[in-house]
Design a protein around this motif. Structure first.
Motif, PDB file in Angstrom:
ATOM      1  N   TYR B 238       8.188   5.535 -15.176  1.00  0.00           N
ATOM      2  CA  TYR B 238       7.624   4.208 -14.988  1.00  0.00           C
ATOM      3  C   TYR B 238       6.605   3.947 -16.072  1.00  0.00           C
ATOM      4  O   TYR B 238       5.938   4.870 -16.532  1.00  0.00           O
ATOM      5  N   GLU B 242       4.784  -1.521 -15.261  1.00  0.00           N
ATOM      6  CA  GLU B 242       5.596  -1.552 -14.036  1.00  0.00           C
ATOM      7  C   GLU B 242       4.742  -1.171 -12.830  1.00  0.00           C
ATOM      8  O   GLU B 242       4.846  -1.780 -11.753  1.00  0.00           O
ATOM      9  N   ASP B 245       2.387  -4.156 -12.095  1.00  0.00           N
ATOM     10  CA  ASP B 245       3.171  -5.269 -11.549  1.00  0.00           C
ATOM     11  C   ASP B 245       3.504  -4.998 -10.083  1.00  0.00           C
ATOM     12  O   ASP B 245       3.396  -5.875  -9.225  1.00  0.00           O
ATOM     13  N   TYR B 246       3.904  -3.766  -9.823  1.00  0.00           N
ATOM     14  CA  TYR B 246       4.301  -3.389  -8.468  1.00  0.00           C
ATOM     15  C   TYR B 246       3.116  -3.497  -7.514  1.00  0.00           C
ATOM     16  O   TYR B 246       3.239  -3.999  -6.391  1.00  0.00           O
TER      17      TYR B 246
END
Lengths: 216, 260
Positions: B238, B242, B245-246
């Motif tokens: 990852y 990412e 964002d998650y």
């Protein structure tokens, strides 16, 4: 252009020096960055930076321990009006007094007391450590072009005390931590940031560039 | 408002990045300074270097890594591993570290935290708490402090120890579950929440991250103010983006400055 970063035994100045070199380079400014404990270098500098980490009383004692430094600062900044930036405890030292553990006299350039943070939400941690957005309270050349507000860039803070300015006009920016935290103060040729511009990536380098271009 | 932090941790040995599974079986994941630059550019909120073999080997290599990183990265850098004396701390801060994390030296002599904090300020003293669950199933939860990368039990209660080092002047806690470290099954949430809720200082959750949901759990359920991970980032499973964002999608306020 000569930039004097004052070395009085408080913390790591290497990264501050590197950030000023980088900001100067990115703004195509010819700059000589000097980390110095010599009052003479401060007198001759075009821009003066006072960093500071640790306890207020220790920082004040450290500054006083450098023979002639407070006098040189008063001469260069107050009498001669050179652009000045205080960072973290370097900002707090501008106050009238620091109230961390005991009462310690500051330089008195920005009247007010340095008091402990008291967020209204007790679950919030002290120190206020990490990345926060800032609210610009009044426009200032060092903040030119920097996105602020809830959707703006972030600044890196690490502190448990802040300066409550006696004159609200001296507060340039604040941060929200379940209370209004003083993030930036200034008057005339003097500016101070509670956060660390040298650690604040994009926002920090932009603010340092603006400071270097500032001709108050 | 203050944002949660994502901290990639670079385990460094002989000037190279490694990440061990449960601190053994080390793999090589590259040059630490190159990794640091990449994480800086990717929007990491802080960097952590852990000099894992510092107690046995030449410490000069980590100072060089820190120095070269400070020239390139304008973000907070924490360094841990093998810190025994205030001179060790001074050398690291001078090289460009912002914070140091103290582990074994404080377990052996608690006063070291006070000395370090008085000398350099609480803001740069991170107390590392390596805890292993020692209670059996059905018993009240109990964790014990382990040193030497999880190999040596100390008999010290982890909860009491965390409170003690904060009282002595630690400005932050780096809390690692030694049961979870390298397992990729997620943080020990019971441990993290217990310590985060008890303390007034920020807590960094560490040990066990294998998915992005684990990062969310550390903040949402564990009440940590920062989450630390190593291998999920190093091996490119990852990206930092990412991860953030998650976390944003999960409702956790994060610093998303890259596009501004």
């Amino acid at each position: 252009m000569r930039i004097a970063i004052i070395d009085y035994g408080s913390g790591n100045l290497c990264s501050a020096a590197k950030a000023f070199e980088r900001a100067a380079r990115e703004s195509s400014l010819q700059a000589e960055v000097l980390v110095t404990s010599h009052p003479e270098d401060v007198r001759l500098a075009d821009h003066i930076v006072l960093p500071g980490v640790g306890a207020y009383a220790d920082c004040r004692a450290g500054l006083d321990a450098v023979d002639g430094m407070v006098e040189a600062l008063n001469e260069a900044v107050i009498a001669n009006g050179r652009p000045f930036l205080g960072i973290c405890v370097g900002l707090q030292l501008l106050a009238s007094r620091g109230l961390e553990y005991k009462v310690t006299e500051g330089l008195g350039w920005i009247p007010g007391d340095v008091v402990s943070l008291e967020p209204s939400d007790p679950s919030l941690k002290i120190p206020h450590m990490g990345w926060n957005t800032v609210e610009l309270v009044r426009d200032h050349p060092v903040w030119a072009g920097i996105p602020t507000g809830p959707d703006g860039l972030h600044a890196y803070f690490v502190h448990s005390y802040h300066l409550k300015a006696a004159n609200p006009a001296h507060v340039l920016a604040t941060a929200d931590y379940a209370e209004t935290v003083t993030a930036c103060v200034g008057r005339d040729n003097i500016i101070g940031t509670q956060f660390h511009p040298e650690k604040s990536q994009k926002l920090g380098l932009a603010l340092i560039s603006n400071f270097l271009k500032w001709r108050p | 408002m203050l944002k949660a932090r994502v901290i990639p941790c670079l385990d460094v040995k002989d000037g190279r990045v490694v990440k061990g599974v449960n601190f053994v079986d080390l793999k090589d994941a590259g040059d630490p300074v190159e990794s640091a630059k990449a994480y800086d550019a990717a929007g990491a909120d802080e960097l952590c270097f852990l000099d894992i073999t510092a107690s046995h080997e030449n410490r000069g290599t980590i100072l060089d890594v820190v120095r070269r990183t400070a020239e390139e990265c304008f973000m907070p850098v924490t360094v841990g591993g093998g810190i025994r004396t205030t001179d060790n701390i001074r050398d690291l801060l001078k090289a460009g570290a912002d914070k140091v994390s103290i582990n074994t030296a404080a377990v052996l002599r608690r006063e070291f935290i006070r000395e370090a904090s008085e000398k350099f300020g609480a803001q740069c003293i991170v107390a590392s708490v390596d805890a292993k669950r020692v209670s059996k199933e059905g018993e009240p939860l109990k964790w014990e402090i382990f040193t030497h990368g999880g190999r040596t039990p100390t008999g010290i209660d982890a909860i009491e120890y965390a409170q003690e080092v904060v009282d002595l002047g630690a400005g932050e806690i780096l809390l690692t579950s030694m049961d979870r470290d390298g397992t990729k099954i997620g943080f020990d949430i019971d441990l993290t929440r217990k310590i985060a809720d008890m303390l007034t200082v920020p807590v960094i959750a560490s040990g066990g991250v294998g998915t992005l949901e684990h990062l969310v759990e550390g903040v949402r359920d564990g009440h940590a103010t920062a989450v630390l991970a190593a291998s999920i980032f190093h091996f490119g499973e990852y990206s930092i983006r990412e991860a953030k964002d998650y976390m944003v999608k999960a409702g956790i306020p994060m610093r998303m400055d890259l596009d501004k």
